[in-house]
Design an enzyme around this catalytic site. Structure first.
Site, mmCIF file in Angstrom:
data_model
loop_
_atom_site.group_PDB
_atom_site.id
_atom_site.type_symbol
_atom_site.label_atom_id
_atom_site.label_comp_id
_atom_site.label_asym_id
_atom_site.label_seq_id
_atom_site.Cartn_x
_atom_site.Cartn_y
_atom_site.Cartn_z
ATOM 1 N N HIS A 141 46.798 -12.770 34.915
ATOM 2 C CA HIS A 141 47.238 -11.589 34.491
ATOM 3 C C HIS A 141 44.983 -11.290 35.451
ATOM 4 O O HIS A 141 44.762 -10.059 35.727
ATOM 5 C CB HIS A 141 46.603 -11.232 33.329
ATOM 6 N N LYS A 145 41.513 -10.839 41.149
ATOM 7 C CA LYS A 145 40.246 -11.083 41.315
ATOM 8 C C LYS A 145 40.096 -12.168 42.669
ATOM 9 O O LYS A 145 38.640 -11.918 42.769
ATOM 10 C CB LYS A 145 39.150 -11.795 39.605
ATOM 11 N N HIS A 170 40.986 -4.162 39.980
ATOM 12 C CA HIS A 170 41.826 -5.902 40.211
ATOM 13 C C HIS A 170 43.175 -5.735 39.637
ATOM 14 O O HIS A 170 44.259 -6.596 40.225
ATOM 15 C CB HIS A 170 41.113 -6.711 39.221
HETATM 16 FE FE LIG Z 1 41.416 -8.508 33.556
#
Ligand SMILES: [Fe+2]
Length: 278
Positions: A141, A145, A170
């Site tokens: 998930h 990033k 992100h």
């Molecule tokens: Fe997140």
């Protein structure tokens, strides 16, 4: 060097066609001789019938054997494809875990979010297949990033507005990274929307209510819970009663109230979900 001879496990279509041609010729020859020489018994009917039946039986057995082997090959291919997909996910997951390991405050975050989200999905009665999708989405998930500057990700303190703009990219960035993995369609939906809010004030799309995929609403609760239950550079983990009260406050605006209710019951039923080891 001895070259290994690879045998085709299936009988060829040409061979099958030849067999059919032989059966046809035998039958034709017999019918022709009966018509042309009705009183002469050139080859007895029993022999021709016997040969035709043996050939047909042989063809039938070969066909069944080929079908069985084809099924076995298909099964092996499906298994190999599953292993390949698993290996691709594991490679990306290793990247995430390495990235998280650099930050003592984020270490184990993806694993804990995954554990919470899967338990919650089971509690909500989702199928094993749906739980597996949530498990993969949970691990991946925050993949978006990767590539964000460590100065922002590991900033000891709250982020300013510009830094938030970067962070909010992100979920979409994750979809770009996962683009080549076409089999992750549902996982990508969950990942893309895990920061949406039930009241429509989230990101990236501002989707609201049940427009947000169920998996993403589940992930959002698991993610929010882990954020409050983990230490940050600027604060200690929040006390349990504060976390429960915050979840209740977020119910119906940030989070789906129906899922929050189930999650609160689950926290009582499974106290291990409070553990912070990743
Ligand atoms: Fe997140």
């Amino acid at each position: 060097m001895i070259k290994e001879q690879k045998r085709n496990p299936f009988i060829s279509n040409t061979f099958k066609l030849w067999m059919v041609a032989v059966i046809f010729l035998l039958t034709f020859f017999q019918l022709y001789s009966i018509n042309r020489y009705p009183h002469a018994d050139i080859v007895s009917d029993e022999i021709v019938l016997g040969v035709v039946l043996i050939l047909l039986g042989y063809l039938w057995i070969q066909e069944l054997r080929d079908r069985y082997r084809l099924q076995a090959v298909n099964m092996a291919l499906i298994k190999a494809q599953g292993q390949l997909e698993r290996a691709e996910i594991d490679t990306i997951a290793t990247l995430i875990l390495t990235e998280e390991a650099k930050d003592p405050y984020m270490r184990g975050h993806s694993k804990r979010v995954t554990r919470c989200a899967v338990e919650l999905a089971r509690e909500l009665g989702l199928s094993e297949k749906e739980c597996k999708t949530i498990e993969r989405a949970g691990i991946l998930h925050d993949i978006g990033k990767i590539g964000i500057s460590d100065l922002i990700l590991h900033k000891p303190g709250r982020l300013n507005e510009e830094e938030w703009v970067v962070i909010k990219k992100h979920p979409r960035r994750a979809i770009e990274i996962l683009e080549p993995l076409r089999f992750l369609t549902k996982e990508k939906e969950i990942i893309c929307h895990h920061h949406e809010r039930f009241d429509g004030k989230g990101y990236p799309d501002g989707s609201k209510g049940e427009e947000i995929p169920l998996g993403a609403r589940i992930m959002s609760i698991a993610d929010t819970f882990d954020a409050m239950n983990s230490e940050r550079s600027y604060r200690k983990p929040l006390p349990e009663e504060v976390i429960i009260s915050e979840l209740k406050n977020a119910s119906g605006n940030q989070l789906d109230s129906r899922i929050v209710t189930t999650f609160l019951k689950l926290l009582t039923k499974k106290p291990s979900l409070w553990e912070r080891e990743g």
